[in-house]
Write a protein that holds these residues in place. Sequence first.
Motif: not given
Length: 524
Positions: A209-220, A265-272
């Motif tokens: 559920l990537p919508y609720l991710l709250q990690k920093p923009e540049d992480e990952g 692998e999923v982060f706030k605005h990054r995914s692979r």
Amino acid sequence: MAIKNYLGTNAVSSSKHIAGWIAVDNKSREGERAKDPKIAELREKMKELAEKHFFLGKVPVKWIRLELTLRRTRKETVTLEEVYQKGKEIGMGTRDVDDALEFYHSVGEIIHFPSDANLKNTVILDVGWLVSLFKLVITQPCIYKKDVNSPWVVVNGVDELFGKGVLHEDLVDYMLRRHGRLEDKTVLLRMLEMYDVICKHPHKDCFYLPYLLQKPEDEGADIICPSTSTACAPLYFHFPGNFLPDGLYYRLVVRSAKKWPAWMEVFKHRSRIVVDKATHLNVSLCKVGSDIEIRVLRLQADGNKPMKLEPDEVTQVREAIEGELSQLINNYFPGLSYKTCVKCKCPHHTIGKLLPGGTDVDDCCIPVETERGKLKTDVTTCPISGVPYKEYDLHLWFNKNVVIQTNSQHTNQESDILGKIRPLSELYKRLGDEFGDEDVGIMKVLLDGGLLTKQKLSGLKTGAEIFVALEESGHIGIGNLDFLKELLRKMNRPPLVDLVNTYESQTEAEQLRKEPIAKRRKLE
């Protein structure tokens, strides 16, 4: 006046949300009436929109009786069997009830999904019931995080949700049980899946559920694109007006994870996302301002240097992603458009500057000119400086090595096909003239869900072959082109939908013209 001045000087900001606007001065009055002439314009616009969207068909009285009967139960949901029973009591058969439910679902009064195994037996009479169910997952987790009485499994589940974009079923059970709605779990999860909000984790009893991710923009960044991988230079889907909804990006991530369910692998605005586990092929999707950055990469395996990327696999990934993106725009964001671009590194760009035309801002994106799935030119030129952009070879994304037939090369092949389908051959030829290899790839993605078998799809190379296959399977035919038009809408190709509509109108007019002649001949 303040609204008018603001919207007038912020053309990009206003146009990204609304197609047109009318600023009304409600402070200027004559007695009890506002005197701004814009009020009359607003009134006419509202009337125009109301007439445009008003349902013009006739609703059978028995359908209305069925709705009123269901409303009188004062229930938020009922079973399909209960609806059939209520229909039977007022003289309706199951077919009539199904037609009524389909109509009320289309206008948003009742929710029913007859083709879904998990939902077909549930009829939702109160849309607010569904909204409140969604809210339990979307808005409640942060409350449980702060509650000192929450059990460890819940606190840990919320951390996983906000930190890794993973929704555990234990957390869902807890939230639903707290509100006395555990019996609605199946409906909740299935509806979230259907609306591309979540997708199943491939190896655990949980969901992405990537919508609720709250990690920093540049992480990952180092995880999404490891330095040891072999990666192609990125391509960008640029959304003019500096407007890319988060909902569209996250839905594209979820859709892509559904298509390639091996791992993500999923982060706030990054995914692979792992595309092919055997060959270690991955695709990364990142939200960069108003752009979606797409990159295909191959990871290192067992300490060995990754194999190089092949043009055909990179092109196929791009076509698949574009197919999903077009379908999402059609389903959730009609009217939104994008351009396929590269990022220019010349010093002549001013980030955020309004570009000529006043509908977009500079973010270094240069449109890539394509036609029929191939590059129109080997050189992409920066529109700001006029300097050719030679940062990398785009033929990896638009495979130059794939034999792309020109009209003249496959005229004979299409003629043989169309000769067997004389009634609609003219329409197929018109569409085929506008249909490129990229369109063929996107349509295959849309049909890859049971409508045609994978074996059948793999053998289709041209638009004409796809149209014939759809006709042979009974999906389209004379007087039955709605399915074809819906596919073209999902591909975000309004001109082709108009072409089909024009063909239908011309065919109908021709039929009416011939009808009196046929009647005269019969009398003679």
